[in-house]
Enzyme design. Structure first.
Site, PDB file in Angstrom:
ATOM      1  N   LYS A  83       0.786  -1.408  -0.427  1.00 22.59           N
ATOM      2  CA  LYS A  83       0.040  -0.046   0.159  1.00 22.59           C
ATOM      3  C   LYS A  83       1.193   0.935  -0.238  1.00 22.59           C
ATOM      4  CE  LYS A  83      -4.763   0.882   0.109  1.00 22.59           C
ATOM      5  NZ  LYS A  83      -5.671  -0.441  -0.576  1.00 22.59           N
ATOM      6  N   LYS A 186     -18.141   5.700  -3.715  1.00 18.31           N
ATOM      7  CA  LYS A 186     -18.373   5.152  -5.284  1.00 18.31           C
ATOM      8  C   LYS A 186     -18.830   3.951  -4.410  1.00 18.31           C
ATOM      9  CE  LYS A 186     -14.002   5.714  -5.468  1.00 18.31           C
ATOM     10  NZ  LYS A 186     -12.777   5.809  -6.003  1.00 18.31           N
TER      11      LYS A 186
END
Length: 364
Positions: A83, A186
């Site tokens: 990440k 989203k």
């Protein structure tokens, strides 16, 4: 770019590599964390967020990258966990130069880390990063990418929720049940649509009024709650946290228990505010579908892009989240542990089994 300070080693996080990246001219301040490459190159998104401190950013990227190791393992991908975080306000600090500088740093890792979208970054941003680096996915269709990964993220959460319904009520459908969705960005907005199409009733909330306004327009059937506490008091069967992490703490667990909520299954990452919350939920008889299992549809989509994207193929893989969640619930029952613990065990077994194959000499 330099290796991370002893602050990383002292956390005993098990990461293989953590690098701090800075480009003063563009204002870039980023941290890339590679937790594991046991299954393959690490894969995970880039979060662009105005962290209060460098230490807060480091804590987040370490937590998120470890979660990606487990997520990718249970998604059946040949990728480890990684990440990245960029420190700053994406509305104010995001520029072409900053993103391209970031791409140069990702490229310098030689493919050990493959990046994609996350909070604060979008498909267009990945197209920009890719101008300096080929280890990028989540790109636009115009650039040969898969586009918005929230489509299959929401689809995967829905599959996990179907497994919850089957475990609780005997059928893999939310028809006739009431679901509370906290966060309709989203992923949450698309999840709400899938639930309504399945016959569920949905109540939703979000701190963003524009997000709620869009939902009202697109899905007028959705009931609106003023905030998350109001949503939790509204008589829901399933709670779906779909915003930022840390949504499940001891207080929320107690509220869910008191309100008779039967399951938690949502799209947010790192939903458990601290270790032990999963046991509180289990002790209260609340079925928890581990977030990194059910929200893996997005990473399945972007991983497929690396091999020449096929939406149908990626959706087929994301549909398996239903079976994976079923397996987790079965193992949890057989071994007498919370589903989160069962999921960790299954992931760790796969990582160990596949990593062992590296010991087989193939010549060359």
């Amino acid at each position: 770019m330099t290796d991370a300070s002893p602050l990383v080693f002292g956390r005993h996080s098990g990461h293989e590599q953590v690098v701090f990246c800075q480009d003063a001219a563009s204002g870039l301040r980023a941290i890339v964390a590679v937790h594991s490459t046991a299954l393959g190159p690490s894969l995970g998104g880039t979060r662009f967020f105005p962290y209060e401190s460098e230490d807060a950013a480091l804590e987040d990227v370490l937590h998120l990258s470890r979660g990606m190791t487990y997520k990718n393992a249970l998604a059946g991908l040949d990728h480890g966990g990684g990440k990245a975080v960029i420190i700053g306000d994406p509305q104010r600090h995001k520029t072409e130069t900053l993103l391209r500088a970031y791409g140069r740093f990702v490229a310098s890792l030689g493919g050990r880390y493959i990046t994609a979208c996350d909070v604060g970054t979008y498909v267009a941003d990945m197209d920009t990063v890719a101008r300096e680096c080929r280890h990028v996915t989540g790109r636009s269709p115009a650039e040969g990418g898969a586009g918005d990964s929230s489509v299959l993220t929401a689809f995967g959460v829905f599959q996990g929720m179907r497994a919850c319904a089957e475990r609780l009520w005997g059928e893999p459908t939310l028809a006739g049940h009431r679901v509370g969705v906290a966060g309709v960005g989203k992923v949450g907005s698309k999840l709400a649509g899938l639930l309504i199409d399945d016959g569920a009733s949905v109540v939703a909330t979000d701190v963003s009024e524009p997000a709620m306004s869009r939902l009202r327009t697109e899905r007028p059937e959705v009931e609106v709650a003023d905030d998350t506490p109001s949503l939790l008091r509204s008589g829901i069967d399933v709670y779906a946290p779909c915003a930022l992490g840390g949504a499940l703490d001891d207080e929320v667990a107690a509220t869910l228990d008191a309100r008779g909520v039967a399951a938690v299954c949502g799209g947010a990452n790192n939903q458990l505010e601290h270790p032990g919350v999963e046991k509180s939920l289990d002790d209260a008889g609340i079925l928890y579908a581990p977030d990194y299992v059910v929200n893996s549809g997005g990473v399945i989509q972007v991983a497929d892009e690396l091999h020449g994207f096929s939406f149908d193929r990626a959706k087929g893989k994301a549909a398996r989240i239903l079976d994976t969640t079923r397996e987790i619930f079965a193992v949890a029952g057989d071994e007498g542990v919370p589903p989160a613990v069962a999921a960790d065990r299954i992931a760790e077994r796969r990582i160990a089994d596949v990593a062992r194959l590296r010991d087989i000499h193939v010549g060359g």
